[in-house]
Design a protein around this motif. Sequence first.
Motif, PDB file in Angstrom:
ATOM      1  N   GLU A   1       0.815  -1.227   0.000  1.00  0.00           N
ATOM      2  CA  GLU A   1       0.000   0.000   0.000  1.00  0.00           C
ATOM      3  C   GLU A   1       0.850   1.280   0.000  1.00  0.00           C
ATOM      4  N   LEU A   2       2.158   1.104   0.211  1.00  0.00           N
ATOM      5  CA  LEU A   2       3.024   2.272   0.442  1.00  0.00           C
ATOM      6  C   LEU A   2       2.928   3.301  -0.678  1.00  0.00           C
ATOM      7  N   GLU A   3       3.024   2.816  -1.913  1.00  0.00           N
ATOM      8  CA  GLU A   3       3.087   3.753  -3.036  1.00  0.00           C
ATOM      9  C   GLU A   3       1.759   4.494  -3.200  1.00  0.00           C
ATOM     10  N   VAL A   4       0.658   3.752  -3.159  1.00  0.00           N
ATOM     11  CA  VAL A   4      -0.661   4.380  -3.342  1.00  0.00           C
ATOM     12  C   VAL A   4      -0.893   5.432  -2.259  1.00  0.00           C
ATOM     13  N   LYS A   5      -0.601   5.066  -1.020  1.00  0.00           N
ATOM     14  CA  LYS A   5      -0.850   5.993   0.098  1.00  0.00           C
ATOM     15  C   LYS A   5       0.062   7.218   0.009  1.00  0.00           C
ATOM     16  N   THR A   6       1.318   6.994  -0.381  1.00  0.00           N
ATOM     17  CA  THR A   6       2.246   8.132  -0.486  1.00  0.00           C
ATOM     18  C   THR A   6       1.809   9.060  -1.615  1.00  0.00           C
ATOM     19  N   MET A   7       1.393   8.462  -2.749  1.00  0.00           N
ATOM     20  CA  MET A   7       0.978   9.289  -3.882  1.00  0.00           C
ATOM     21  C   MET A   7      -0.317  10.037  -3.561  1.00  0.00           C
ATOM     22  N   GLU A   8      -1.178   9.423  -2.754  1.00  0.00           N
ATOM     23  CA  GLU A   8      -2.407  10.124  -2.317  1.00  0.00           C
ATOM     24  C   GLU A   8      -2.046  11.376  -1.519  1.00  0.00           C
ATOM     25  N   LEU A   9      -1.117  11.201  -0.595  1.00  0.00           N
ATOM     26  CA  LEU A   9      -0.680  12.330   0.241  1.00  0.00           C
ATOM     27  C   LEU A   9      -0.013  13.404  -0.626  1.00  0.00           C
ATOM     28  N   ALA A  10       0.871  12.974  -1.529  1.00  0.00           N
ATOM     29  CA  ALA A  10       1.559  13.923  -2.412  1.00  0.00           C
ATOM     30  C   ALA A  10       0.543  14.657  -3.286  1.00  0.00           C
ATOM     31  N   GLY A  11      -0.438  13.912  -3.805  1.00  0.00           N
ATOM     32  CA  GLY A  11      -1.446  14.501  -4.684  1.00  0.00           C
ATOM     33  C   GLY A  11      -2.296  15.526  -3.950  1.00  0.00           C
ATOM     34  N   LYS A  12      -2.625  15.224  -2.697  1.00  0.00           N
ATOM     35  CA  LYS A  12      -3.411  16.158  -1.894  1.00  0.00           C
ATOM     36  C   LYS A  12      -2.649  17.469  -1.700  1.00  0.00           C
ATOM     37  N   ILE A  13      -1.365  17.376  -1.365  1.00  0.00           N
ATOM     38  CA  ILE A  13      -0.548  18.577  -1.157  1.00  0.00           C
ATOM     39  C   ILE A  13      -0.366  19.326  -2.478  1.00  0.00           C
ATOM     40  N   ALA A  14      -0.241  18.569  -3.579  1.00  0.00           N
ATOM     41  CA  ALA A  14       0.014  19.190  -4.897  1.00  0.00           C
ATOM     42  C   ALA A  14      -1.169  20.033  -5.381  1.00  0.00           C
ATOM     43  N   GLU A  15      -2.328  19.866  -4.756  1.00  0.00           N
ATOM     44  CA  GLU A  15      -3.486  20.700  -5.143  1.00  0.00           C
ATOM     45  C   GLU A  15      -3.447  22.085  -4.514  1.00  0.00           C
ATOM     46  N   MET A  16      -2.584  22.265  -3.545  1.00  0.00           N
ATOM     47  CA  MET A  16      -2.525  23.559  -2.846  1.00  0.00           C
ATOM     48  C   MET A  16      -1.727  24.577  -3.674  1.00  0.00           C
ATOM     49  N   SER A  17      -1.780  25.824  -3.246  1.00  0.00           N
ATOM     50  CA  SER A  17      -1.029  26.870  -3.954  1.00  0.00           C
ATOM     51  C   SER A  17       0.469  26.628  -3.811  1.00  0.00           C
ATOM     52  N   PRO A  18       1.186  26.529  -4.924  1.00  0.00           N
ATOM     53  CA  PRO A  18       2.643  26.360  -4.839  1.00  0.00           C
ATOM     54  C   PRO A  18       3.325  27.519  -4.110  1.00  0.00           C
ATOM     55  N   VAL A  19       2.768  28.704  -4.250  1.00  0.00           N
ATOM     56  CA  VAL A  19       3.338  29.866  -3.549  1.00  0.00           C
ATOM     57  C   VAL A  19       3.209  29.643  -2.040  1.00  0.00           C
ATOM     58  N   ALA A  20       2.005  29.279  -1.612  1.00  0.00           N
ATOM     59  CA  ALA A  20       1.780  29.067  -0.174  1.00  0.00           C
ATOM     60  C   ALA A  20       2.580  27.875   0.341  1.00  0.00           C
ATOM     61  N   LEU A  21       2.725  26.829  -0.474  1.00  0.00           N
ATOM     62  CA  LEU A  21       3.499  25.660  -0.033  1.00  0.00           C
ATOM     63  C   LEU A  21       4.954  26.053   0.249  1.00  0.00           C
ATOM     64  N   THR A  22       5.529  26.827  -0.658  1.00  0.00           N
ATOM     65  CA  THR A  22       6.929  27.251  -0.477  1.00  0.00           C
ATOM     66  C   THR A  22       7.080  28.075   0.800  1.00  0.00           C
ATOM     67  N   LEU A  23       6.150  29.013   0.984  1.00  0.00           N
ATOM     68  CA  LEU A  23       6.256  29.902   2.150  1.00  0.00           C
ATOM     69  C   LEU A  23       5.964  29.150   3.448  1.00  0.00           C
ATOM     70  N   ALA A  24       5.016  28.222   3.386  1.00  0.00           N
ATOM     71  CA  ALA A  24       4.699  27.424   4.584  1.00  0.00           C
ATOM     72  C   ALA A  24       5.902  26.572   4.983  1.00  0.00           C
ATOM     73  N   LYS A  25       6.530  25.940   3.967  1.00  0.00           N
ATOM     74  CA  LYS A  25       7.712  25.101   4.246  1.00  0.00           C
ATOM     75  C   LYS A  25       8.825  25.937   4.873  1.00  0.00           C
ATOM     76  N   GLN A  26       9.050  27.095   4.265  1.00  0.00           N
ATOM     77  CA  GLN A  26      10.112  27.975   4.763  1.00  0.00           C
ATOM     78  C   GLN A  26       9.844  28.384   6.210  1.00  0.00           C
ATOM     79  N   SER A  27       8.594  28.703   6.495  1.00  0.00           N
ATOM     80  CA  SER A  27       8.265  29.185   7.826  1.00  0.00           C
ATOM     81  C   SER A  27       8.376  28.076   8.871  1.00  0.00           C
TER      82      SER A  27
END
Length: 259
Positions: free
Chosen positions: A186-212
């Motif tokens: 299940e590892l790959e499916v679950k990891t890709m689900e998580l990645a896909g969920k995050i990938a729907e967010m604003s890339p600008v906000a993701l970068t700034l959130a990570k930095q913060s």
Amino acid sequence: MALENVLIEKRGRVGVVTVNRPDKLNALNIRTREDILAAFDELEKDADVRVVVITGAGEKAFIAGADINEFAGKTAVQQRAVMKGRRAFDAVEDFPKPVIAMINGFALGGGCELALACDIRVASSKAKLGQPEIKLGIIPGGGGTQRLTRLIGEGKAMELILTGDMISAEEAERLGLVNYVYPPEELEVKTMELAGKIAEMSPVALTLAKQSVKNAARMEIRAGLEAETELFALCFSSEDKEEGVRAFIEKRKAEFKGR
Ligand code: COA
């Protein structure tokens, strides 16, 4: 430069980097570290890629550490020169997009450290993690003494680093070293689900959130809070912020453009 030991694949908005030396349990020799840097450079430029997943080829290992063969006969001066160059660990930590480690097997030494440089770690139930450097008469040099300590606290980090013991994925989850553990199938499916969920967010906000969030380990609390306020305000300069807020008001799904 063609990559020798790393594969890059794109699955929608998710870039997958696979360290590909399965016969050596994906051990990080100099060439592989260079390939990882090159792969991340390529994915940084690719605006279609919003999240990166890094994993290891084969059934057995994520990455079984630095290539121990390259340590034999090396002098301190030579080894220092290798380590003072641009480093895959730091490039992953500072990468402007979220990076998820999909730990499919052994994550030891530099492998555990590369996972620690990622933002989120997801492990197979058959994965084993550890910092076994002490058994070679050396210490972690890819950030292990710093990032592991910040992530799980001094007591447990000290124990892992002083004993060199490997721990199970379940134990790693209990310690907060990995976020989730799944059966291997299940590892790959679950990891890709998580990645896909995050990938729907604003890339600008993701970068700034990570930095913060990263600032929390790098700054004194008041400086970190001030930096957060500045980064929060900076979000208001993006088209994505307007889109996100309007989509909520209009009761529809936001379509973030990364601008
Ligand atoms: N560096 C170089 N080669 C490595 C390696 C590493 N870190 N980890 C594994 N390999 C190689 C082995 O030498 C072996 O190569 P060979 O087939 O040419 O002999 C191959 O990968 C398979 O590993 P093997 O040891 O046979 O598998 P195993 O299932 O018996 O044991 C481990 C798996 C992970 C327990 C064992 O490989 C190990 O202890 N590796 C080193 C881990 C380590 O100390 N990492 C930190 C380095 S600072």
